[in-house]
Design a protein around this motif. Structure first.
Motif, PDB file in Angstrom:
ATOM      1  N   GLU A 301       0.825  -1.209   0.000  1.00 18.86           N
ATOM      2  CA  GLU A 301       0.000   0.000   0.000  1.00 18.86           C
ATOM      3  C   GLU A 301       0.859   1.258   0.000  1.00 18.86           C
ATOM      4  O   GLU A 301       1.983   1.268   0.502  1.00 18.86           O
ATOM      5  N   LEU A 302       0.272   2.353  -0.523  1.00 11.29           N
ATOM      6  CA  LEU A 302       0.994   3.619  -0.597  1.00 11.29           C
ATOM      7  C   LEU A 302       1.429   4.117   0.769  1.00 11.29           C
ATOM      8  O   LEU A 302       2.570   4.509   0.981  1.00 11.29           O
ATOM      9  N   ALA A 303       0.495   4.139   1.722  1.00 12.35           N
ATOM     10  CA  ALA A 303       0.757   4.649   3.066  1.00 12.35           C
ATOM     11  C   ALA A 303      -0.425   4.267   3.946  1.00 12.35           C
ATOM     12  O   ALA A 303      -1.546   4.100   3.456  1.00 12.35           O
ATOM     13  N   ALA A 304      -0.186   4.151   5.239  1.00 11.66           N
ATOM     14  CA  ALA A 304      -1.255   3.749   6.153  1.00 11.66           C
ATOM     15  C   ALA A 304      -2.425   4.722   6.112  1.00 11.66           C
ATOM     16  O   ALA A 304      -3.581   4.311   6.212  1.00 11.66           O
ATOM     17  N   ALA A 309      -2.025  11.447   2.427  1.00 12.24           N
ATOM     18  CA  ALA A 309      -0.761  11.442   3.162  1.00 12.24           C
ATOM     19  C   ALA A 309       0.406  11.221   2.221  1.00 12.24           C
ATOM     20  O   ALA A 309       1.471  11.847   2.358  1.00 12.24           O
ATOM     21  N   PHE A 310       0.205  10.340   1.244  1.00 11.50           N
ATOM     22  CA  PHE A 310       1.267  10.068   0.286  1.00 11.50           C
ATOM     23  C   PHE A 310       1.557  11.304  -0.563  1.00 11.50           C
ATOM     24  O   PHE A 310       2.718  11.660  -0.789  1.00 11.50           O
ATOM     25  N   GLU A 311       0.526  11.957  -1.035  1.00  8.88           N
ATOM     26  CA  GLU A 311       0.727  13.120  -1.909  1.00  8.88           C
ATOM     27  C   GLU A 311       1.403  14.274  -1.191  1.00  8.88           C
ATOM     28  O   GLU A 311       2.067  15.088  -1.832  1.00  8.88           O
ATOM     29  N   ASP A 312       1.278  14.343   0.125  1.00  5.65           N
ATOM     30  CA  ASP A 312       1.974  15.390   0.865  1.00  5.65           C
ATOM     31  C   ASP A 312       3.477  15.302   0.653  1.00  5.65           C
ATOM     32  O   ASP A 312       4.191  16.306   0.750  1.00  5.65           O
ATOM     33  N   GLY A 313       3.949  14.096   0.352  1.00  4.28           N
ATOM     34  CA  GLY A 313       5.376  13.923   0.128  1.00  4.28           C
ATOM     35  C   GLY A 313       5.902  14.696  -1.060  1.00  4.28           C
ATOM     36  O   GLY A 313       7.073  15.092  -1.082  1.00  4.28           O
ATOM     37  N   PHE A 314       5.059  14.918  -2.062  1.00  8.12           N
ATOM     38  CA  PHE A 314       5.504  15.686  -3.218  1.00  8.12           C
ATOM     39  C   PHE A 314       5.733  17.149  -2.848  1.00  8.12           C
ATOM     40  O   PHE A 314       6.567  17.825  -3.446  1.00  8.12           O
ATOM     41  N   ALA A 315       4.995  17.634  -1.854  1.00  5.27           N
ATOM     42  CA  ALA A 315       5.156  19.017  -1.419  1.00  5.27           C
ATOM     43  C   ALA A 315       6.279  19.170  -0.398  1.00  5.27           C
ATOM     44  O   ALA A 315       7.033  20.139  -0.424  1.00  5.27           O
ATOM     45  N   PRO A 320       5.567   9.390   3.475  1.00 11.90           N
ATOM     46  CA  PRO A 320       5.288   8.506   4.607  1.00 11.90           C
ATOM     47  C   PRO A 320       5.712   7.079   4.284  1.00 11.90           C
ATOM     48  O   PRO A 320       5.880   6.721   3.112  1.00 11.90           O
ATOM     49  N   PRO A 321       5.881   6.248   5.300  1.00 11.37           N
ATOM     50  CA  PRO A 321       6.245   4.854   5.039  1.00 11.37           C
ATOM     51  C   PRO A 321       5.178   4.137   4.225  1.00 11.37           C
ATOM     52  O   PRO A 321       3.974   4.361   4.404  1.00 11.37           O
ATOM     53  N   ALA A 322       5.640   3.292   3.326  1.00 16.62           N
ATOM     54  CA  ALA A 322       4.721   2.387   2.633  1.00 16.62           C
ATOM     55  C   ALA A 322       4.318   1.283   3.600  1.00 16.62           C
ATOM     56  O   ALA A 322       4.942   1.081   4.645  1.00 16.62           O
ATOM     57  N   VAL A 323       3.258   0.568   3.251  1.00 21.75           N
ATOM     58  CA  VAL A 323       2.755  -0.513   4.109  1.00 21.75           C
ATOM     59  C   VAL A 323       2.755  -1.806   3.306  1.00 21.75           C
ATOM     60  O   VAL A 323       2.121  -1.891   2.253  1.00 21.75           O
ATOM     61  N   LEU A 324       3.457  -2.807   3.801  1.00 24.97           N
ATOM     62  CA  LEU A 324       3.449  -4.140   3.216  1.00 24.97           C
ATOM     63  C   LEU A 324       2.792  -5.084   4.209  1.00 24.97           C
ATOM     64  O   LEU A 324       3.316  -5.318   5.298  1.00 24.97           O
TER      65      LEU A 324
END
Length: 376
Positions: A301-304, A309-315, A320-324
């Motif tokens: 998964e992209l993030a918990a 939350a994931f898209e915030d990383g582009f800014a 955030p950590p990915a989830v396996l």
């Protein structure tokens, strides 16, 4: 899903080649399930935006590079990783033609390679080593519009081929994230639509008030299919990201009959062909998934906390950590355990071979190939 800025997973146009239903779990509930007894062992670094993974008939890994690479960098093709098993050491053999791949897969029928190029061309590498174009996916989608497109303005023929698998009979199966459908291409290049994915009505109460003016209490979320696999039973399985409002726990994995044609995958309307049903639910922003041994499933998964939350990383520059998740089903119910918690970011692909789990991460930058744990 395009009521807000498209996620990079859906909007990138230059993607670069070679089963009871659990309740939805919140991010906090899933934190409580983390056992984190596993760790991620880095096998390769300096991979150019790695995404998909495949296993060839020699049980070696093929890593698709260049999925979301900086356009100022030269295009990167897949790499063949030899002798990665046992010694955890590999020889990297680059493959440069064709470059710019979205995903790569190996035929279980004859061991030939397949790949989706960034322009939507489906390629087939024959036994003699030659690489031939088999199909033009966007061209097919232009005549096969998405009946539940939620774009504003409407864009029902948009295509973003994102996931690839090869059926036991040698046909290529393509999950189109923008077209919300699953396609089939024969080795001769004959295309057809296997299944379409309906929208699902979801609450928008996860969006803070005032962030989006005049936001209704509910919206119809697109499925956004991201990955396709052939299950141990021979059926086709497809994961979804689930579009806006990107609710945590809203993503499904669907089971589709291997000979399905024009199946309808819907939470609200029954499939008239009885070919599509939900296999599992309660996931968040699925990027990829893979079947393991002993009935286990691995979901990446992209993030918990999902797409926002994931898209915030582009800014911010900090993703955030990915989830396996390792998913085990038994007569006592389902258990989901997060593997290598906090050690992965920007998830690419996941594959299981010889009882070992491999992933790529760093999909939007310089990434890695990692071994997670033994699938015992």
């Amino acid at each position: 899903m395009r009521h807000v800025r498209k996620t990079a997973i859906i909007s990138a146009s230059a993607l670069l080649m070679v089963t009871t239903l659990p309740g939805y779990a919140s991010a906090k509930e899933r934190e409580d399930e983390h056992e984190n007894e596993s760790s991620a062992k880095v096998l390769l670094t300096d991979l150019a935006s790695p995404k998909g993974l495949a296993v060839n008939q020699d049980r070696n890994l093929v890593v698709a590079q260049g999925a979301f690479a900086d356009p100022t960098l030269p295009p990167a093709g897949p790499v063949l990783v030899l002798d990665i098993h046992g010694r955890d050491k590999g020889t990297v053999t680059p493959v440069t033609d064709p470059a710019n791949i979205v995903d790569v897969a190996i035929s279980p029928k004859d061991g030939t390679g397949w790949a989706i190029a960034g322009d939507g061309t489906l390629f087939h590498q024959l036994l003699d080593g030659s690489i031939v174009p088999v199909g033009n996916i966007p061209e097919y989608q232009a005549g096969d519009p998405d009946p539940v497109d939620q774009d504003r303005p409407a864009n029902p023929t948009e295509s973003n081929p994102y996931g690839l698998a090869i059926a036991r009979n040698g046909d290529a199966l393509v999950a189109d994230a923008a077209g919300n459908d699953l396609l089939r291409f024969t080795p001769e290049g004959v295309p057809s639509t296997v299944a379409r994915f309906d929208v699902e009505t979801l609450s928008t109460d996860n969006i803070p008030p005032g962030v989006i003016p005049d936001l209704p209490a509910e919206v119809e979320a697109e499925a956004v299919p991201t990955s396709v696999n052939i299950g141990p039973d021979g059926a086709i399985y497809v994961s979804e990201l689930k579009g806006f409002p990107f609710r945590v726990g809203s993503s499904h994995i669907w089971r589709i009959s291997k000979n399905a044609q024009d199946a309808w995958c819907s939470t609200d309307e029954p499939d008239p062909t009885n070919s599509c049903s939900i296999y599992d639910s309660g996931y968040t922003g699925i990027q990829d998934f893979a079947f393991g041994t002993k009935g286990k499933l691995y979901v990446y998964e992209l993030a918990a906390d999902g797409v926002f939350a994931f898209e915030d990383g582009f800014a911010t520059g900090v993703f955030p950590p990915a989830v396996l998740l390792e998913v085990r089903n038994s007569r006592h119910g389902q258990k989901r355990t997060e593997l290598a918690a906090g050690q992965l970011s920007q998830p690419g692909g996941v594959v299981v071979t010889r009882g070992k789990v491999y992933v790529t991460d760093g999909m939007f930058t310089i990434g890695r190939l990692l071994k997670i744990n033994d699938d015992d």
